[in-house]
Design an enzyme around this catalytic site. Structure first.
Site, PDB file in Angstrom:
ATOM      1  N   GLU A 247      -4.576  54.629  58.742  1.00 32.95           N
ATOM      2  CA  GLU A 247      -3.499  53.997  57.957  1.00 32.95           C
ATOM      3  C   GLU A 247      -2.503  53.284  58.855  1.00 32.95           C
ATOM      4  O   GLU A 247      -1.291  53.312  58.606  1.00 32.95           O
ATOM      5  CB  GLU A 247      -2.765  55.055  57.133  1.00 32.95           C
ATOM      6  CG  GLU A 247      -3.640  55.657  56.072  1.00 32.95           C
ATOM      7  CD  GLU A 247      -3.647  54.823  54.821  1.00 32.95           C
ATOM      8  OE1 GLU A 247      -2.844  53.878  54.718  1.00 32.95           O
ATOM      9  OE2 GLU A 247      -4.486  55.099  53.965  1.00 32.95           O
TER      10      GLU A 247
ATOM     11  N   ARG B 280       6.147  89.498  66.304  1.00 29.78           N
ATOM     12  CA  ARG B 280       5.463  89.723  67.577  1.00 29.78           C
ATOM     13  C   ARG B 280       6.453  90.291  68.599  1.00 29.78           C
ATOM     14  O   ARG B 280       7.481  89.656  68.905  1.00 29.78           O
ATOM     15  CB  ARG B 280       4.894  88.391  68.081  1.00 29.78           C
ATOM     16  CG  ARG B 280       4.262  88.460  69.461  1.00 29.78           C
ATOM     17  CD  ARG B 280       2.985  89.256  69.439  1.00 29.78           C
ATOM     18  NE  ARG B 280       2.331  89.258  70.744  1.00 29.78           N
ATOM     19  CZ  ARG B 280       1.317  90.039  71.058  1.00 29.78           C
ATOM     20  NH1 ARG B 280       0.823  90.884  70.147  1.00 29.78           N
ATOM     21  NH2 ARG B 280       0.779  89.977  72.248  1.00 29.78           N
TER      22      ARG B 280
END
Ligand code: FAD
Length: 391
Positions: free
Chosen positions: A370, A275
């Site tokens: 979790e 870019r």
């Protein structure tokens, strides 16, 4: 997106066995060929890529550390971690499916099931011919599962009657068998409830902004009657049953999230090199280099932590608190890496053509499930101070 190799700044792969390297490379090729081209579409459409399950079974993604005599691959815990890394590089939804299948359903059947239950379920589940789900969380009990209201009562004739509801259950609506944790007169016990059992339903929860390619469901038990021999896991009583499974799954998560982070880091690095703004690649600007340098440093530290924990686990020396530290740290660092990577892509960072926003959104669930980040912090706090702050 099809970056060829995983990020390895410190040469951690020099510490891998040949078998572990081979397993990882095979998994990587599968993810590149089968997952990367289709996963954004599945996430956008909120569908689980079911067709990948048999191949995942063949590649040993399900219960890979369990013995060959039950149809499993009998690999090291490090190999298991590497598999989760590669799978989550594709998407956390696939890794979640595999974590539930292997660590939360096959592992408890192997550890606490009868010989008949093991012979019946494990080979099918290893091959991906049967899918499992793990029902612990309830609408009113998340971090504190010990308060669960789902009840199982023993009845005459070797039967049990289950009533209650579970929520946020991964794989729920697509599972052939649900491992459900219920309170009994003796304490918490695990039951295998098969799809189609009268009174049992698993409606899917829709409209998530995270883990969109994963199925999340409620489980409803309305006077569900099951046979003790077929259903009850005889080998465990109390919360240590579900908690021991969570330690297994968290270990895999500590590795898995690094795959998501790696995919974001490499995407951002590649983008920054191509870019051009103000007549040069944005990778040449100090601010973007700082982001990239911090990303690769955090990723590298987390890889080394995961590998060290894996070697300890392979010799039976990993404690639940060590697993908590790795889950807490590695999910946090993966989440930060994804957010930082997103900024490097500017406007493109929010688009589905790039994997970053999908990973970043997925990791919001992984941060919470979790054991939340907070709860793991308090587990480590308890370990170092001797004082439990969470209850
Ligand atoms: P709560 O426990 O209500 O917590 C809310 C907030 O309070 C959090 O920030 C938490 O850290 C904080 N908090 C809670 N207690 C304390 C304390 N003592 N001290 C300080 N802070 C505290 N569950 C299953 O059983 N099976 C599954 O397959 C499954 N899959 C899931 C899939 C997805 C996509 C998601 C989002 C969740 C899934 N879960 C599953 C549920 C998950 O494990 C719970 O969401 C998690 O345990 C947190 O519970 P909770 O959402 O009720 O939050």
């Amino acid at each position: 997106q099809m970056v060829s190799e995983l990020t390895d700044f410190m040469g951690f792969q020099d510490l891998l066995e040949d078998e572990e390297k081979l397993v990882r490379e095979t998994a990587r090729a599968f993810v590149n060929e089968q997952v990367m081209p289709i996963i954004d579409e599945h996430a956008q459409q909120e569908t689980f890529p079911h067709h990948l399950v048999p191949a995942m079974g063949r590649l040993g993604f399900f219960g890979p550390t369990l013995p060959e005599e039950y149809g499993c691959a009998e690999l090291s815990y490090v190999a298991y971690g590497l598999l989760m890394y590669e799978l989550e590089r594709g998407d956390s939804a696939l890794r979640s499916m595999a974590s539930v299948q292997g660590s939360l359903v096959m592992y408890p059947i192997f550890s606490y099931g009868s010989e008949e239950q093991k012979r019946f379920w494990l080979p099918k589940m290893a091959a991906g011919e049967a899918i499992g789900c793990f029902g612990l969380t309830e609408p009113d009990f998340g971090s504190n599962p010990g308060g669960m209201r789902t009840r199982a009562r023993r009845e005459a004739g070797g039967r049990w009657r289950i009533n209650g509801a579970k929520m946020w259950i991964t794989n729920g609506s697509i599972a052939d068998v649900a491992l459900v944790w219920a309170m009994t007169d003796e304490g918490v016990r695990g039951f295998l409830v098969e799809k189609g059992t009268a009174g049992f339903s698993a409606p899917q929860m829709k409209n998530k902004w995270s883990l969109r390619a994963s199925v999340t469901s409620e489980l409803v038990f309305d006077n569900v009657v099951v046979d003790e021999e077929r259903s009850l896991l005889p080998g465990v009583l109390g919360l240590k049953g579900p908690l021991s499974c969570l330690t297994q799954a968290r270990y895999g998560i500590a590795w898995g999230v690094l795959g998501a982070a790696d995919n974001c880091y490499q995407t951002a690095l590649d983008y920054a090199q191509h870019r051009v703004q103000f007549d040069r690649p944005i990778a040449g600007f100090q601010l973007q280099q700082k982001k990239l340098a911090e990303m690769v440093t955090e990723l590298t530290k987390a890889q080394l932590l995961a590998l060290h924990l894996g070697r300890r686990k392979d010799r039976g020396a990993a404690t639940p608190q060590q697993v908590s530290m790795a889950k807490m740290n590695n999910v946090h660092c993966a989440r930060e890496i994804c957010h930082s990577a997103r900024t490097i892509l500017g406007a493109n960072g929010i688009m589905g053509e790039y994997p970053i926003m999908r990973h970043a959104a997925n990791l919001e669930s992984v941060y919470t499930y979790e054991g939340t980040h907070d709860i793991h912090t308090l587990i480590i706090g308890e370990q170092v101070t001797g004082l439990a702050a969470y209850r």
